[in-house]
Design a protein around this motif. Structure first.
Motif, PDB file in Angstrom:
ATOM      1  N   UNK A   1       0.830  -1.203   0.000  1.00 45.85           N
ATOM      2  CA  UNK A   1       0.000   0.000   0.000  1.00 45.85           C
ATOM      3  C   UNK A   1       0.863   1.251   0.000  1.00 45.85           C
TER       4      UNK A   1
ATOM      5  N   UNK B   1     -13.693  10.453 -10.434  1.00 46.84           N
ATOM      6  CA  UNK B   1     -12.973   9.781  -9.350  1.00 46.84           C
ATOM      7  C   UNK B   1     -13.581   8.448  -8.934  1.00 46.84           C
ATOM      8  N   UNK B   2     -14.930   8.365  -8.931  1.00 44.75           N
ATOM      9  CA  UNK B   2     -15.546   7.109  -8.477  1.00 44.75           C
ATOM     10  C   UNK B   2     -15.113   5.942  -9.342  1.00 44.75           C
TER      11      UNK B   2
ATOM     12  N   UNK C   1     -10.944   5.464  -9.204  1.00 44.04           N
ATOM     13  CA  UNK C   1     -10.344   5.097  -7.914  1.00 44.04           C
ATOM     14  C   UNK C   1     -10.940   3.806  -7.371  1.00 44.04           C
TER      15      UNK C   1
ATOM     16  N   UNK D   1      -7.090  -4.594  -3.880  1.00 46.68           N
ATOM     17  CA  UNK D   1      -7.681  -5.604  -2.995  1.00 46.68           C
ATOM     18  C   UNK D   1      -7.383  -7.009  -3.494  1.00 46.68           C
TER      19      UNK D   1
ATOM     20  N   UNK E   1      -3.868  -7.770  -2.573  1.00 42.88           N
ATOM     21  CA  UNK E   1      -3.810  -8.077  -1.143  1.00 42.88           C
ATOM     22  C   UNK E   1      -4.244  -9.509  -0.897  1.00 42.88           C
TER      23      UNK E   1
ATOM     24  N   UNK F   1     -12.289  -4.246   2.412  1.00 45.92           N
ATOM     25  CA  UNK F   1     -12.123  -3.116   1.499  1.00 45.92           C
ATOM     26  C   UNK F   1     -11.099  -2.124   2.039  1.00 45.92           C
ATOM     27  N   UNK F   2     -11.214  -1.758   3.314  1.00 47.05           N
ATOM     28  CA  UNK F   2     -10.362  -0.680   3.801  1.00 47.05           C
ATOM     29  C   UNK F   2      -8.989  -1.158   4.233  1.00 47.05           C
ATOM     30  N   UNK F   3      -8.821  -2.461   4.449  1.00 48.96           N
ATOM     31  CA  UNK F   3      -7.484  -2.942   4.774  1.00 48.96           C
ATOM     32  C   UNK F   3      -6.697  -3.288   3.533  1.00 48.96           C
ATOM     33  N   UNK F   4      -7.399  -3.464   2.405  1.00 44.70           N
ATOM     34  CA  UNK F   4      -6.701  -3.863   1.190  1.00 44.70           C
ATOM     35  C   UNK F   4      -6.412  -2.719   0.238  1.00 44.70           C
ATOM     36  N   UNK F   5      -6.833  -1.496   0.609  1.00 45.16           N
ATOM     37  CA  UNK F   5      -6.685  -0.362  -0.297  1.00 45.16           C
ATOM     38  C   UNK F   5      -5.665   0.626   0.269  1.00 45.16           C
ATOM     39  N   UNK F   6      -4.791   1.173  -0.575  1.00 48.92           N
ATOM     40  CA  UNK F   6      -3.850   2.185  -0.066  1.00 48.92           C
ATOM     41  C   UNK F   6      -4.597   3.375   0.526  1.00 48.92           C
ATOM     42  N   UNK F   7      -4.062   3.911   1.638  1.00 46.21           N
ATOM     43  CA  UNK F   7      -4.715   5.019   2.350  1.00 46.21           C
ATOM     44  C   UNK F   7      -4.940   6.216   1.430  1.00 46.21           C
ATOM     45  N   UNK F   8      -3.927   6.517   0.620  1.00 44.01           N
ATOM     46  CA  UNK F   8      -3.993   7.711  -0.229  1.00 44.01           C
ATOM     47  C   UNK F   8      -5.168   7.617  -1.205  1.00 44.01           C
ATOM     48  N   UNK F   9      -5.465   6.376  -1.638  1.00 46.47           N
ATOM     49  CA  UNK F   9      -6.562   6.177  -2.595  1.00 46.47           C
ATOM     50  C   UNK F   9      -7.905   6.484  -1.933  1.00 46.47           C
TER      51      UNK F   9
ATOM     52  N   UNK G   1      -8.180  10.305  -1.576  1.00 47.13           N
ATOM     53  CA  UNK G   1      -8.490  10.947  -2.862  1.00 47.13           C
ATOM     54  C   UNK G   1      -9.931  10.670  -3.267  1.00 47.13           C
ATOM     55  N   UNK G   2     -10.356   9.409  -3.090  1.00 47.07           N
ATOM     56  CA  UNK G   2     -11.715   9.024  -3.492  1.00 47.07           C
ATOM     57  C   UNK G   2     -12.749   9.803  -2.696  1.00 47.07           C
TER      58      UNK G   2
ATOM     59  N   UNK H   1     -14.640  12.410  -4.757  1.00 46.18           N
ATOM     60  CA  UNK H   1     -15.966  11.817  -4.882  1.00 46.18           C
ATOM     61  C   UNK H   1     -17.013  12.672  -4.200  1.00 46.18           C
TER      62      UNK H   1
ATOM     63  N   UNK I   1      -9.143  -1.573  10.975  1.00 49.07           N
ATOM     64  CA  UNK I   1      -8.185  -2.353  11.766  1.00 49.07           C
ATOM     65  C   UNK I   1      -8.689  -2.499  13.199  1.00 49.07           C
TER      66      UNK I   1
ATOM     67  N   UNK J   1      -0.815  12.360   5.082  1.00 55.37           N
ATOM     68  CA  UNK J   1      -1.319  12.100   3.731  1.00 55.37           C
ATOM     69  C   UNK J   1      -2.383  13.108   3.321  1.00 55.37           C
TER      70      UNK J   1
END
Lengths: 233, 231
Positions: A167, A194-195, A198, A206, A209, B57-65, B68-69, B73, B111, B171
């Protein structure tokens, strides 16, 4: 909110062109970071203060500051000094790729070293006593007893750190590298969708991961093949 | 270091913003973590699935993404909603502060969900049976038995989550929040001393993480003081 599926189908191949760079950043810094982590660990458990202190300071600094700040200090900060621009490392530090690898390596090395230390401390004393009874030297005990057991113990935490590292590679996009996140940000600035962009990129991450988690799960199973399953013991 | 002289007040206000983001996202993180853990431990299949999806979803995605989203968004969605009521409106967005705070609250909350779930499962069945035997209601058991026993178990991981929160605030500077990293960028623009300016940012964060680490260490000692003699 209507999703533009054509745009998604269009951009996923474009973003996947950056996966090579993501993998390069990930694997290179993971391997270098692991080497650094082992070095730091050996320094810490050496029992000599002039080795253990620098290792502890490194771990304290790199775990206590955000990785983004570390990347910026290395990429934007270091060229402030004349002697760095004149040094032999300049060809690496001039490139954003070299800086990203350096920052990720130093960062993950600090975290992994703590994980490995946990593994080493978790080795049962009885095993080491048995080794001593068999007349193994300190070095033999470390290589044949501590290392295999500590590796097994630290693997679950290591797999989490590996995924954190994956990540973190996305932050390379902040220093002009065009990894998957960098490409996605360019597409969003052009299309302002963006939706679509991103979220599809999030799904790609994911999936990665998930793949890494499964792979580490396999390795873990392999390393614990002679360990009695809980409940039977 | 003399280059920093005129910038100390900017760094100070940047640090205040870091602290504000930290406090707000900490509250959100605990909230999301408790809701997530409650959903995972509930008997409701749908809630379990939802919570599982949230953590994956939230553990597998980079924080920055995520940041930004949420920021871009929310800008699109809010502008679209605002235009329904007033076609004159050109652009509405959720401020970088709130979209960033919400983003890191959600990420670290995922987490925390696992931490809280594990900690609630770690409460000894004997303690709960004892509470029942004393005639405590479900609510009383929760407040007087489950929570006091659970927070001690959750504390070490919870400390790490707080460290993640404080570091993730950096970030948010990417979407234009004027915290310390953003201040440094401006300072570099005028002074041309990037190393000095970023090192100050590093020191600010190092200070924050040190305070958090020490606080957690003290809390652990405080929380386990009745166990001292048993050890």
């Amino acid at each position: 909110m209507i999703f533009d599926f054509e745009l998604i189908a269009d951009s996923i191949p474009k973003m996947l062109m950056g996966i090579g760079l993501t993998f390069q950043l990930l694997f290179l810094s993971a391997i270098l970071g692991l080497i650094l982590a082992v070095l730091l660990l050996l320094m810490r458990i050496s029992g000599k203060w002039y080795l253990s202190w620098p290792a502890q300071v490194h771990i304290y600094i790199f775990r206590g500051t955000p990785i983004l700040v570390q990347i910026f200090i290395i990429y934007y900060g270091l060229p402030q000094f004349e002697f760095i621009r004149d040094s032999i490392f300049w060809p690496i530090l001039r490139e954003p790729f070299g800086c990203a690898i350096l920052a990720l390596t130093l960062n993950t090395g600090a975290y992994v070293s703590e994980i490995l230390r946990g593994g080493v401390l978790g080795v049962d004393r009885g095993v080491l006593e048995a080794g001593a009874a068999l007349g193994l030297s300190v070095r033999q005990k470390f290589i044949y007893l501590t290392v295999p057991i500590a590796a097994r113990l630290s693997l679950p935490a290591y797999s989490n750190d590996f995924i954190s590292l994956m990540k973190a590679t996305s932050l390379a996009s902040t220093i002009t590298l065009v990894d998957m996140t960098g490409i996605a940000r360019t597409i969003v600035s052009q299309t302002f969708a963006p939706y679509e962009i991103f979220i599809s990129l999030a799904i790609i991450y994911m999936i990665l991961t998930w793949v890494f988690q499964k792979t580490f799960g396999r390795i873990e199973k392999y390393l614990s093949r002679y360990v009695k399953p809980e409940g039977l013991a | 270091m003399e280059a920093v002289t005129g910038w100390w007040d900017d760094y100070f206000w940047g640090s205040v913003i870091v602290l504000q983001v930290f406090v707000c996202s900490l509250i959100l993180m605990v909230l999301f973590g408790l809701i997530g853990a409650a959903a995972k431990l509930s008997n409701n299949r749908f809630a379990q699935k939802l919570a599982a999806g949230y953590t994956v979803a939230f553990r597998g995605t980079p924080e920055i993404l995520v940041i930004l989203l949420l920021y871009f968004g929310s800008a699109i969605t809010l502008t679209a909603i605002a235009q329904v009521f007033d076609p004159e409106v050109k652009f509405v967005d959720l401020s970088p502060f709130w979209s960033g705070t919400l983003a890191i609250g959600l990420i670290v909350g995922s987490y925390a969900t696992e931490t809280f779930r594990g900690a609630f499962l770690g409460v000894k069945p004997g303690s709960i049976e004892a509470a029942r035997a004393l005639g405590m209601s479900n609510f009383q058991t929760f407040v007087y038995v489950r929570i006091p026993e659970m927070w001690r178990l959750a504390l070490p991981s919870f400390g790490n989550h707080m460290l993640s929160l404080i570091k993730d605030t950096a970030l948010i500077s990417i979407i234009g929040l004027n915290e310390t990293l953003f201040v440094a960028k401006q300072a570099i623009g005028t002074t041309g001393k990037p190393f000095t300016m970023y090192i100050v940012v590093g020191c600010v964060y190092l200070g924050f993480s040190t305070v958090i680490t020490l606080t957690v260490m003290w809390l652990e000692k405080y929380g386990n003081k009745h166990m001292e003699s048993a050890r």
